[in-house]
Write a protein that holds these residues in place. Structure first.
Motif, short mmCIF file in Angstrom:
data_model
loop_
_atom_site.label_atom_id
_atom_site.label_comp_id
_atom_site.label_asym_id
_atom_site.label_seq_id
_atom_site.Cartn_x
_atom_site.Cartn_y
_atom_site.Cartn_z
N PRO A 74 0.68 3.43 0.55
CA PRO A 74 -0.40 3.90 1.89
C PRO A 74 0.59 3.69 3.45
O PRO A 74 1.14 2.57 3.42
N ASN A 75 0.18 4.61 4.07
CA ASN A 75 0.58 4.51 5.57
C ASN A 75 2.20 4.52 5.45
O ASN A 75 2.80 4.12 6.69
N GLN A 76 2.74 4.97 4.53
CA GLN A 76 4.43 5.11 4.53
C GLN A 76 4.52 6.55 3.94
O GLN A 76 3.82 7.06 3.12
N GLU A 77 5.82 7.11 4.12
CA GLU A 77 6.02 8.24 3.57
C GLU A 77 7.04 7.91 2.55
O GLU A 77 8.20 8.26 2.62
N GLU A 111 5.07 14.73 0.76
CA GLU A 111 5.48 13.66 2.06
C GLU A 111 6.43 12.89 2.02
O GLU A 111 6.96 11.93 2.97
#
Length: 178
Positions: A74-77, A111
């Motif tokens: 979450p909240n990272q690529e 992503e």
């Protein structure tokens, strides 16, 4: 029937998204692949159902012989690989690398700029797999201690090194288009 007309059965390897009904087979596979940490069968069932888009099952002639569990952080690529299991029946086929490649090429992982996983210092098989995977795609592999034996595991588990592999996406797109 003459001997030279015999056609040996060709092995069929299928990589696919897991189903909840794969949970028991995944659990048995993980249990057979020492020294992997065993999760509960329920955990593997939930992984197969809730995280199916970022996990893969490998079947050889209809039998589950490979499994990778993973998720997008979450909240990272970044795509995180939790466990890789390959049955003794499928070793030597490059199955671990095939499954990793399959996963990072899924739309659900498009992503991700890097793949992350944790490996203990003495797990030669995992180090070999991830180094081979990094070389195969031209990614850079780095590592550093992350979950530490005394700080995180109360002395009950060896330190896990966070391994990060860059995923060179632009080059991959150019190669696919050629």
């Amino acid at each position: 029937m003459p001997k030279d007309s015999f056609t040996p059965r060709k092995d069929t390897l299928v990589l696919r998204k897991p189903e909840s009904t794969d949970g028991a087979a995944i659990w048995e596979l993980v249990r057979a692949c020492k020294p992997l940490d065993e999760n509960s069968m329920y955990c593997n069932l939930v992984q197969a159902e809730h995280f199916r888009d970022t996990c893969v099952v490998a079947e050889l002639n209809g039998e589950v012989v490979g499994w990778i569990s993973g998720h997008m952080i979450p909240n990272q690529e970044a795509f995180f690989v939790w466990q890789v299991a390959v049955s003794a029946k499928a070793r030597g086929l490059g199955l671990g690398r095939k499954m990793l490649t399959h996963l990072v090429n899924r739309d659900e992982c498009a992503e991700a700029e890097c793949l992350k996983t944790t490996i203990t210092e003495d797990n030669d098989a995992s180090w070999g797999l991830f180094r081979s995977f990094a070389r195969s795609l031209g990614g850079e592999l780095t590592d550093e201690p992350h979950y530490e034996k005394d700080v995180h595991f109360d002395g009950h588990h060896d330190t896990e090194h966070m391994v990060t592999i860059t995923l060179p996406r632009e080059e991959a797109e150019v190669l696919r288009a050629a």
